[in-house]
Design an enzyme around this catalytic site. Structure first.
Site, PDB file in Angstrom:
ATOM      1  N   TYR A  88      22.068  32.828  54.149  1.00  0.00           N
ATOM      2  CA  TYR A  88      20.658  32.575  53.396  1.00  0.00           C
ATOM      3  C   TYR A  88      20.917  30.285  54.064  1.00  0.00           C
ATOM      4  O   TYR A  88      19.566  30.626  54.627  1.00  0.00           O
ATOM      5  CB  TYR A  88      20.975  32.155  52.178  1.00  0.00           C
ATOM      6  CG  TYR A  88      20.121  31.087  51.019  1.00  0.00           C
ATOM      7  CD1 TYR A  88      19.102  30.925  50.388  1.00  0.00           C
ATOM      8  CD2 TYR A  88      20.865  29.358  51.208  1.00  0.00           C
ATOM      9  CE1 TYR A  88      18.423  30.598  50.794  1.00  0.00           C
ATOM     10  CE2 TYR A  88      19.785  28.658  50.606  1.00  0.00           C
ATOM     11  CZ  TYR A  88      18.428  29.399  49.810  1.00  0.00           C
ATOM     12  OH  TYR A  88      17.664  28.263  49.360  1.00  0.00           O
TER      13      TYR A  88
ATOM     14  N   ASP B 264      13.152  25.416  41.752  1.00  0.00           N
ATOM     15  CA  ASP B 264      13.551  24.320  43.063  1.00  0.00           C
ATOM     16  C   ASP B 264      12.118  23.251  42.801  1.00  0.00           C
ATOM     17  O   ASP B 264      11.538  23.265  43.393  1.00  0.00           O
ATOM     18  CB  ASP B 264      13.077  24.781  44.533  1.00  0.00           C
ATOM     19  CG  ASP B 264      13.757  24.555  45.432  1.00  0.00           C
ATOM     20  OD1 ASP B 264      13.898  22.630  45.063  1.00  0.00           O
ATOM     21  OD2 ASP B 264      14.715  24.749  46.640  1.00  0.00           O
TER      22      ASP B 264
ATOM     23  N   ASP C 292      22.731  23.832  45.012  1.00  0.00           N
ATOM     24  CA  ASP C 292      22.329  25.110  44.184  1.00  0.00           C
ATOM     25  C   ASP C 292      23.608  26.422  43.839  1.00  0.00           C
ATOM     26  O   ASP C 292      24.066  25.926  44.042  1.00  0.00           O
ATOM     27  CB  ASP C 292      21.720  26.000  45.974  1.00  0.00           C
ATOM     28  CG  ASP C 292      20.652  25.378  46.179  1.00  0.00           C
ATOM     29  OD1 ASP C 292      19.255  24.343  45.606  1.00  0.00           O
ATOM     30  OD2 ASP C 292      19.811  26.128  46.841  1.00  0.00           O
TER      31      ASP C 292
END
Length: 130
Positions: free
Chosen positions: A17, A41, A101
């Site tokens: 990612y 986000d 994250d």
């Protein structure tokens, strides 16, 4: 090593990612998400649901000189929490942000949920780049 139900290594998924953030296009990044995935986000913003909305979110990275570097990763089951640094070089300045994250992956190694913890106060412009 933590894996998804199919045995996919979560650390490899997170690393992939971050590589896509650094070198990919919005379509390449969105392809890492499940078709019905949910992205928030930053946390507290309007969630984006589905690959189309997720690709639209990442479109701002297309053609931009961006690099992402993993700082810390923790995994449990099919989930990961990771702290990383994103450096974006623009013609007139460099912007650095270090979000945390939290991602959940399905049995195929696709992201089903991503929540990014950061606020505008976390965005830095290094000295000399203002």
């Amino acid at each position: 090593m933590t894996t998804t139900a199919s045995g996919t290594d979560i650390q490899a998924l997170v690393t992939g990612y971050l590589t896509a953030i650094s070198t990919g296009r919005s379509a390449d990044i969105a392809a890492r998400y499940a078709p019905d995935a949910r992205l928030e986000d930053p946390v507290g913003s309007e969630p984006r649901v589905g690959r189309e909305q997720i690709e639209e979110f990442y479109r701002g990275l297309d053609g931009v000189d961006t690099s992402a570097e993993l700082i810390t990763l923790r995994t449990a089951g099919s989930e990961a929490a990771f702290h990383f640094r994103v450096t974006t070089s623009l013609p007139d300045r460099t912007i650095v942000i270090e979000p945390i994250d939290v991602m959940t992956f399905d049995e195929d190694g696709l992201i089903t949920s991503m929540r990014a913890f950061w606020s505008p106060a976390d965005v830095a412009v290094p000295q000399g780049d203002r």
